[in-house]
Design an enzyme around this catalytic site. Structure first.
Site, mmCIF file in Angstrom:
data_model
loop_
_atom_site.group_PDB
_atom_site.id
_atom_site.type_symbol
_atom_site.label_atom_id
_atom_site.label_comp_id
_atom_site.label_asym_id
_atom_site.label_seq_id
_atom_site.Cartn_x
_atom_site.Cartn_y
_atom_site.Cartn_z
ATOM 1 N N VAL A 53 0.814 -1.233 0.000
ATOM 2 C CA VAL A 53 0.000 0.000 0.000
ATOM 3 C C VAL A 53 0.841 1.273 0.000
ATOM 4 C CG1 VAL A 53 -2.123 -0.911 1.040
ATOM 5 C CG2 VAL A 53 -0.286 -0.038 2.529
ATOM 6 N N SER A 128 -7.967 3.924 16.340
ATOM 7 C CA SER A 128 -7.963 2.909 17.394
ATOM 8 C C SER A 128 -8.422 3.577 18.684
ATOM 9 C CB SER A 128 -6.540 2.359 17.584
ATOM 10 O OG SER A 128 -6.439 1.637 18.804
ATOM 11 N N TYR A 141 2.748 2.765 17.034
ATOM 12 C CA TYR A 141 1.401 2.391 16.584
ATOM 13 C C TYR A 141 0.363 3.362 17.140
ATOM 14 C CZ TYR A 141 -2.850 -0.368 15.958
ATOM 15 O OH TYR A 141 -4.122 -0.788 15.611
ATOM 16 N N SER A 144 0.556 6.688 15.629
ATOM 17 C CA SER A 144 0.057 6.673 14.239
ATOM 18 C C SER A 144 -1.465 6.748 14.212
ATOM 19 C CB SER A 144 0.562 5.421 13.496
ATOM 20 O OG SER A 144 -0.157 4.250 13.857
ATOM 21 N N LYS A 145 -2.116 6.127 15.178
ATOM 22 C CA LYS A 145 -3.578 6.146 15.209
ATOM 23 C C LYS A 145 -4.089 7.519 15.672
ATOM 24 C CE LYS A 145 -4.073 2.092 13.531
ATOM 25 N NZ LYS A 145 -4.580 1.964 12.156
ATOM 26 N N ILE A 174 -9.893 -6.101 18.590
ATOM 27 C CA ILE A 174 -10.707 -6.932 17.713
ATOM 28 C C ILE A 174 -9.962 -8.236 17.436
ATOM 29 C CG2 ILE A 174 -11.960 -7.014 15.506
ATOM 30 C CD1 ILE A 174 -12.814 -4.713 17.471
HETATM 31 P P1 NAI Z 1 -4.651 -7.798 10.145
HETATM 32 O O1 NAI Z 1 -3.209 -7.945 10.408
HETATM 33 O O2 NAI Z 1 -5.569 -8.945 10.405
HETATM 34 O O3 NAI Z 1 -4.890 -7.305 8.646
HETATM 35 C C1 NAI Z 1 -4.128 -6.262 8.107
HETATM 36 C C2 NAI Z 1 -3.979 -6.506 6.622
HETATM 37 O O4 NAI Z 1 -3.231 -5.404 6.091
HETATM 38 C C3 NAI Z 1 -3.219 -7.786 6.286
HETATM 39 O O5 NAI Z 1 -3.926 -8.543 5.330
HETATM 40 C C4 NAI Z 1 -1.889 -7.287 5.761
HETATM 41 O O6 NAI Z 1 -1.319 -8.132 4.772
HETATM 42 C C5 NAI Z 1 -2.295 -5.940 5.186
HETATM 43 N N1 NAI Z 1 -1.127 -5.077 5.078
HETATM 44 C C6 NAI Z 1 -0.271 -4.709 6.053
HETATM 45 N N2 NAI Z 1 0.719 -3.962 5.551
HETATM 46 C C7 NAI Z 1 0.471 -3.847 4.231
HETATM 47 C C8 NAI Z 1 1.161 -3.204 3.185
HETATM 48 N N3 NAI Z 1 2.300 -2.514 3.385
HETATM 49 N N4 NAI Z 1 0.649 -3.284 1.940
HETATM 50 C C9 NAI Z 1 -0.488 -3.988 1.703
HETATM 51 N N5 NAI Z 1 -1.187 -4.622 2.665
HETATM 52 C C10 NAI Z 1 -0.693 -4.558 3.924
HETATM 53 O O7 NAI Z 1 -5.094 -6.531 11.007
HETATM 54 P P2 NAI Z 1 -6.520 -6.031 11.519
HETATM 55 O O8 NAI Z 1 -6.592 -6.307 12.959
HETATM 56 O O9 NAI Z 1 -7.589 -6.446 10.638
HETATM 57 O O10 NAI Z 1 -6.290 -4.452 11.391
HETATM 58 C C11 NAI Z 1 -6.867 -3.675 10.351
HETATM 59 C C12 NAI Z 1 -6.785 -2.215 10.754
HETATM 60 O O11 NAI Z 1 -7.498 -2.013 11.974
HETATM 61 C C13 NAI Z 1 -5.354 -1.748 11.008
HETATM 62 O O12 NAI Z 1 -5.204 -0.427 10.544
HETATM 63 C C14 NAI Z 1 -5.270 -1.791 12.520
HETATM 64 O O13 NAI Z 1 -4.299 -0.919 13.009
HETATM 65 C C15 NAI Z 1 -6.665 -1.377 12.907
HETATM 66 N N6 NAI Z 1 -7.060 -1.743 14.251
HETATM 67 C C16 NAI Z 1 -7.054 -3.064 14.645
HETATM 68 C C17 NAI Z 1 -7.429 -3.384 15.933
HETATM 69 C C18 NAI Z 1 -7.424 -4.791 16.445
HETATM 70 O O14 NAI Z 1 -7.551 -4.987 17.661
HETATM 71 N N7 NAI Z 1 -7.307 -5.804 15.594
HETATM 72 C C19 NAI Z 1 -7.830 -2.343 16.895
HETATM 73 C C20 NAI Z 1 -7.813 -1.018 16.368
HETATM 74 C C21 NAI Z 1 -7.434 -0.741 15.095
#
Ligand code: NAI
Length: 240
Positions: A53, A128, A141, A144-145, A174
């Site tokens: 990305v 977040s 992290y 950043s949020k 989550i």
């Molecule tokens: P996850 O790790 O399950 O999914 C993140 C996805 O982003 C992955 O498929 C990964 O391959 C992709 N990704 C990461 N870096 C990338 C890059 N440079 N280029 C292309 N794709 C890339 O994470 P999740 O938990 O679904 O998180 C999604 C969003 O929600 C993130 O921004 C995270 O910070 C945010 N978030 C998550 C929370 C949680 O507790 N899981 C809480 C608050 C926010």
């Protein structure tokens, strides 16, 4: 069918919240372009654009594939938790900000000409609950949020005359691979899970669909009066 007729780009569509958002957007009638490092895990029906990305070439390919863009969810994110603030490397700090902040701005800028030509659009970013509460061993992290909270406010303000709405969701913890990864880096993973779960008023982790529902709402015309806002979906974490 709240997204019927809309073309929506979702980054991070192969896992967790991005995957759930892509699936929910399809269910609501959208055409979905999914962006991720690889296509495994993208829901059936998503048109994949594989790439980093942070790379301008990935943005260009997704924008070209989409044609007219009505919605954008910048959901891809990374964490470098479990590292003390004075032990975090500058390289890790930069990488977290490149993916979690700068890329969100770059994708917004990339989608803007098409959204303007379409008469408007909706951009949803992911902050977040930690942006409001802080936390330990996760400085890059969490900072950043916090930046995402400010970014959606300034972009929402600036782009309102273009009818481009920019909002964020702020999830609690989550149950996704990212959360599991963060917990596994803790000194005592089981204790860290218990502490985090019980820190929520509802005493549980959220499910990716519970955040995806908020993403879909903000992408849809039902959110027509929302811009520059952050919707907290955190099981009462910030309230507790
Ligand atoms: P996850 O790790 O399950 O999914 C993140 C996805 O982003 C992955 O498929 C990964 O391959 C992709 N990704 C990461 N870096 C990338 C890059 N440079 N280029 C292309 N794709 C890339 O994470 P999740 O938990 O679904 O998180 C999604 C969003 O929600 C993130 O921004 C995270 O910070 C945010 N978030 C998550 C929370 C949680 O507790 N899981 C809480 C608050 C926010």
């Amino acid at each position: 069918m709240r997204l019927d007729g809309k073309t929506i780009i979702i980054t991070g569509a192969a896992s967790g919240i991005g995957q759930a958002s892509a699936r929910r957007a399809l269910e609501e009638g959208a055409r979905v372009i999914g962006v991720d490092l690889n296509g495994d895990g993208m829901p059936d029906g998503v048109e994949p654009v594989i790439g980093d990305v942070t790379a301008a070439a990935t943005i260009a390919r997704a924008v070209e594939t989409a044609g007219t863009i009505h919605g954008l969810g910048t959901i891809a994110g990374i964490s470098r938790s479990g590292v003390a603030i004075d032990e975090l490397s500058p390289e890790d700090w930069d990488q977290v900000f490149a993916v979690n902040v700068k890329a969100c701005w770059q994708w917004l800028v990339g989608a803007l000409p098409s959204m303007r030509a379409a008469g408007g659009g909706s951009v949803v970013m992911v902050a977040s609950q930690l942006a409001f509460g802080g936390g330990r061993l996760n400085a890059a992290y969490i900072a950043s949020k916090g930046a995402i909270v400010s970014l959606v406010k300034t972009a929402g303000f600036e782009l309102a005359p273009d009818n481009v709405r920019v909002n964020a969701v702020a999830p609690g913890a989550i149950d996704t691979p990212m959360l599991n990864g963060s917990m596994s880096r803790a000194e005592d993973p089981a204790a860290a899970r218990d502490y985090s779960r019980n820190r929520h008023a509802m005493k549980r982790f959220g499910q990716a669909d519970e955040i995806a529902n908020g993403v879909v709402y903000l992408l849809s015309d039902e959110a027509s009066f929302s811009t520059g806002s952050v919707i907290t979906i955190d099981g009462g974490w910030t309230a507790a």
